[in-house]
Design an enzyme around this catalytic site. Sequence first.
Site, short mmCIF file in Angstrom:
data_model
loop_
_atom_site.label_atom_id
_atom_site.label_comp_id
_atom_site.label_asym_id
_atom_site.label_seq_id
_atom_site.Cartn_x
_atom_site.Cartn_y
_atom_site.Cartn_z
N GLU A 55 -9.28 -1.48 2.31
CA GLU A 55 -9.35 -2.78 1.62
C GLU A 55 -8.70 -3.90 2.42
OE1 GLU A 55 -9.47 0.38 -1.65
OE2 GLU A 55 -8.28 0.04 0.16
N PHE A 117 -3.53 4.65 -15.38
CA PHE A 117 -3.92 5.16 -14.06
C PHE A 117 -4.48 4.04 -13.20
CE2 PHE A 117 -7.28 7.04 -11.30
CZ PHE A 117 -6.44 7.76 -10.47
N GLN A 118 -3.96 3.92 -12.01
CA GLN A 118 -4.33 2.89 -11.04
C GLN A 118 -4.17 1.47 -11.60
OE1 GLN A 118 -8.17 3.86 -9.21
NE2 GLN A 118 -7.09 5.04 -7.65
N LYS A 167 -11.86 -4.00 -16.70
CA LYS A 167 -13.15 -3.33 -16.78
C LYS A 167 -13.92 -3.71 -18.04
CE LYS A 167 -15.17 1.20 -15.77
NZ LYS A 167 -14.85 2.62 -15.45
N MET A 475 4.81 -6.94 22.81
CA MET A 475 5.68 -8.09 22.55
C MET A 475 7.10 -7.64 22.19
SD MET A 475 5.83 -11.32 22.73
CE MET A 475 4.26 -12.16 22.52
#
Length: 588
Positions: A55, A117-118, A167, A475
Amino acid sequence: MTTGSTEKVNGARALIKCLEKEGVDTIFGYPGGQIIPFYDEIYDSNLRHILVRHEQAAAHAADGYARATGKTGVCVSTSGPGATNLVTGIATAYMDSVPIVALTGQVPTFLIGNDAFQEADIKGITQPITKHNYLVQDANELPRIVKEAFHIASTGRPGPVLIDLPKDVQNAEIDFYYPDKVELRGYKPTYKGNTQQIKRAAEEIANSCMPIIYAGGGVISSNASAELVELAETINAPVTTTLLGIGAIPTEHPLHVGMLGMHGTKSANYAIQESDLIIAVGARFDDRVTGKLESFAPNARVIHIDVDPAEISKNVNVQIPIVGDAKQVLKSLNKYIKCCKSEAWIEKIKQWKKEYPLTYEQMSPDVIMPQFVIEQISEACKDAIIVTEVGQHQMWAAQFFKYKNPRTFITSGGLGTMGYGFPAAIGAKVGKPDKTVINIAGDGSFQMNSQELATVVQNDIPVVSVIINNGYLGMVRQWQELFYDKRYSQTFIKGSVDFVKLAEAYGALGLRAERPSEVRPAIEEAVNSGRPAIVDVIVECEANVYPMVPAGAAINEIIDMEEHADTPCAMPDLRKAKADRVLDLEEQ
């Protein structure tokens, strides 16, 4: 006011229609349980969806798309870990003022707050790194919210906006409408600069003998490059840019003195320190530019043009503030402007440019210097869009590539996000399919999102990644060399991966250059192949980025190559490391 007749659709379908109304043609995302209704509607839509492999890459790709095209980028994820994986990309866009809209799935409204959940409070998590964000609780509000989100993201000082989509909201049926316009009482960006302030600025410029124009990313985002160059040529003033302002004026324009700041040119840093007037346009005087604030431009008065009033006098005291869009303000300023008495000043600038050019030392005929690689890319791909990861290679790309146009240098400036370049290059290539897009990467940064090789192969996106492979987190290693007695703690990564085999494993083209004579042919072969490609270039492993201003120093207190000459790497070279790895495998 609404557009067209209403029709019954669910929230997910309404969202698709809203995106179409906003002119969105491509979205970058990754599906999951709480965003399935939206993905089900994508199946029958005309939107192009690029399936990334992480993502974070979706957010960076939307960002690269936005920077290359000037349009608003769109990324999508599911709830919980999918949404939190967007956070780094959203923060990157926020720091660099890039317009993206992030769409995240969320658990149903009746489960919010129950540690479902999630579930993650992505609205709360992203509050500090978005221009605005929404949790949609009523599907009927969705069209208005989408209209507002795109308006907020793309107007004023651009930035990311997040819409969190439970949802049940996606599944709810509504009478679809789309607003004709947005009315937000608390949000009224100023575009037209105050006329009296613009006239004051014109008078100040006319009375100046040593003016300098300091151009930032706001010049790029407002498409004000032509107006900037017109101002510079009219008043015969040198122009320096920030990292994000690169491309605002052609690199080889006679008035361009290069990037300023920590790794800026000596001529730019000396010029701003000695100037009597700074004309700052779309820049924010960040710490990498100013160095020690108390010592910054001690003799200069400051004109500051910026669309965001919060930036004016935030770091550096400003005598003439002008709030407004860079393009509009410069257009107005150019009407009032008169040439200033800067002939002697320009001669001094020319002398500095002659005395202090960007240069590097060739260690030996068989060793590839990283700066040489950038020069070869610049000669072979003059009109390419250059995207970078973050590190030494980023600075070399800023210093040694010859940029002609705005929106051709894309990099993470404010946040300095490793792993940004490859997915951002994907977004840039999708947005500008007719342009050659080259991601200049370090061997450390590239590994942060190397899984996106699957994305470019599956979608036939011919991005070329040129890896400046020095076997270090370069760096950090440079700072360890200069300031920590060469105690290279956890920065040595040499021989950790064979990038040619990695490319081939995903179905991309893999090439390697180990000698200077091999660099240009490899780059040309990769670009001409029309395929996703990696060019692994084995470079001198202890080459440093110079000039350099140490942290906390004034920007004219510069470490240069002569003071800290690059020394040959004491570690075994990559070819030996690779051979040793093969022997180990054979013994096993």
